[in-house]
Write a protein that holds these residues in place. Sequence first.
Motif, short mmCIF file in Angstrom:
data_model
loop_
_atom_site.label_atom_id
_atom_site.label_comp_id
_atom_site.label_asym_id
_atom_site.label_seq_id
_atom_site.Cartn_x
_atom_site.Cartn_y
_atom_site.Cartn_z
N TRP A 1 0.82 -1.21 0.00
CA TRP A 1 0.00 0.00 0.00
C TRP A 1 0.85 1.25 0.00
N PHE B 1 0.18 4.43 -2.43
CA PHE B 1 0.00 5.83 -2.00
C PHE B 1 1.09 6.73 -2.58
N PHE C 1 -8.18 7.56 -1.52
CA PHE C 1 -9.55 7.70 -1.01
C PHE C 1 -9.74 9.12 -0.49
N GLY D 1 -5.80 1.34 10.61
CA GLY D 1 -5.45 1.34 9.18
C GLY D 1 -6.02 2.59 8.53
N GLY E 1 -4.92 4.84 6.69
CA GLY E 1 -4.54 5.25 5.33
C GLY E 1 -4.17 6.72 5.29
N ARG F 1 -8.87 9.94 5.37
CA ARG F 1 -10.20 10.51 5.05
C ARG F 1 -11.15 10.48 6.25
N ASP G 1 -1.34 3.17 10.95
CA ASP G 1 -1.24 2.51 9.66
C ASP G 1 0.20 2.04 9.50
N ALA G 2 0.38 1.04 8.62
CA ALA G 2 1.73 0.51 8.38
C ALA G 2 2.47 1.30 7.31
N ARG H 1 1.87 -1.66 12.97
CA ARG H 1 1.30 -2.79 12.21
C ARG H 1 0.20 -3.45 13.05
N MET H 2 -0.91 -3.76 12.40
CA MET H 2 -2.08 -4.23 13.14
C MET H 2 -1.91 -5.62 13.75
N GLU H 3 -0.89 -6.39 13.31
CA GLU H 3 -0.69 -7.73 13.87
C GLU H 3 0.20 -7.68 15.11
N ILE I 1 -11.80 0.53 7.87
CA ILE I 1 -12.43 0.43 6.55
C ILE I 1 -11.44 -0.20 5.56
N GLN I 2 -11.76 -1.41 5.14
CA GLN I 2 -10.99 -2.14 4.11
C GLN I 2 -9.54 -2.38 4.54
C1 LIG Z 1 -7.68 -0.06 1.26
S1 LIG Z 1 -6.60 0.92 2.25
C2 LIG Z 1 -7.81 1.68 3.32
C3 LIG Z 1 -7.30 2.88 4.04
C4 LIG Z 1 -8.31 3.58 4.95
N1 LIG Z 1 -8.88 2.69 5.95
C5 LIG Z 1 -9.43 4.23 4.17
O1 LIG Z 1 -10.57 3.73 4.23
O2 LIG Z 1 -9.17 5.21 3.48
C6 LIG Z 1 -5.84 -0.33 3.27
C7 LIG Z 1 -4.94 0.25 4.35
O3 LIG Z 1 -4.51 -0.80 5.23
C8 LIG Z 1 -3.17 -0.52 5.60
N2 LIG Z 1 -2.54 -1.77 6.04
C9 LIG Z 1 -2.35 -2.90 5.33
N3 LIG Z 1 -1.74 -3.83 6.07
C10 LIG Z 1 -1.55 -3.28 7.31
C11 LIG Z 1 -0.98 -3.73 8.53
N4 LIG Z 1 -0.46 -4.97 8.62
N5 LIG Z 1 -0.99 -2.92 9.60
C12 LIG Z 1 -1.51 -1.66 9.52
N6 LIG Z 1 -2.05 -1.16 8.39
C13 LIG Z 1 -2.08 -1.96 7.30
C14 LIG Z 1 -2.55 0.02 4.32
O4 LIG Z 1 -1.34 0.71 4.53
C15 LIG Z 1 -3.68 0.91 3.81
O5 LIG Z 1 -3.59 2.21 4.33
#
Ligand SMILES: C[S@@+](CC[C@H](N)C(=O)[O-])C[C@H]1O[C@@H](n2cnc3c(N)ncnc32)[C@H](O)[C@@H]1O
Length: 209
Positions: free
Chosen positions: A4, A8, A15, A41, A43, A46, A62-63, A88-90, A106-107
Amino acid sequence: MPDWNDIFTEQGRVFEEPHRDMTRLVELFRNRNVTRILDLGCGTGRHLVFLSRMGFEMYGFDASPRALSLARQWMDEEGLTADIRMHRMEEQFPYKDGFFDAVISIQVIHHNFMADILTTVSEVERIMRPGGILFISVPVMHTGPVEKEHDWDLQEVEHDTYIPHRGPESGIPHHYFTPTELTSVFRAFDLLELYIDETRHRCFLGLKK
Ligand SMILES: C[S@@+](CC[C@H](N)C(=O)[O-])C[C@H]1O[C@@H](n2cnc3c(N)ncnc32)[C@H](O)[C@@H]1O
């Protein structure tokens, strides 16, 4: 392997508009005395921008460093503040038990393998107060002609978890939750709503037990 952060870096905010149901959620947050919200997360921000404008105390992680710098820039432009961190979310979340009145994501949480997703879910439970509100959205697997159109060359790497080998999200894991699985994974929450939104994402709205 792209991630991601590359998306970006190439495309900027990606978004811009908040999730369509965010206005409705604001009413629910107000009715249930929500003050402090985590955007898991976040992003490029927004929902940090939208919910800060509505007067909530916002936190986001966010990562992606690129996403976070765009989010900070956007908040600055709007004269808004939020606690924004790279994380990181994990991994264990950097917040105390019961700290949040609400969590939105969201996503995001589907971008992992199931063992890591379960760690994320248990951290979400830990940092939310009882009665707190959770709103999650995850993608629905495309079927038939739509899948062909996207042609992501998906490889199943564990049950219902796929890695695309083509397209903008190539190399990034995607877990496709069934509705039953989503309610089971989030069983620490009383289900308020489970539905598919207009962007074909499955949405879970619940209250922490
Ligand atoms: C589809 S984007 C959605 C971003 C935001 N939630 C939005 O709705 O605008 C997915 C997001 O998940 C983040 N992401 C993916 N893997 C991640 C992780 N392991 N830990 C934290 N964030 C993560 C990405 O960096 C990205 O910003």
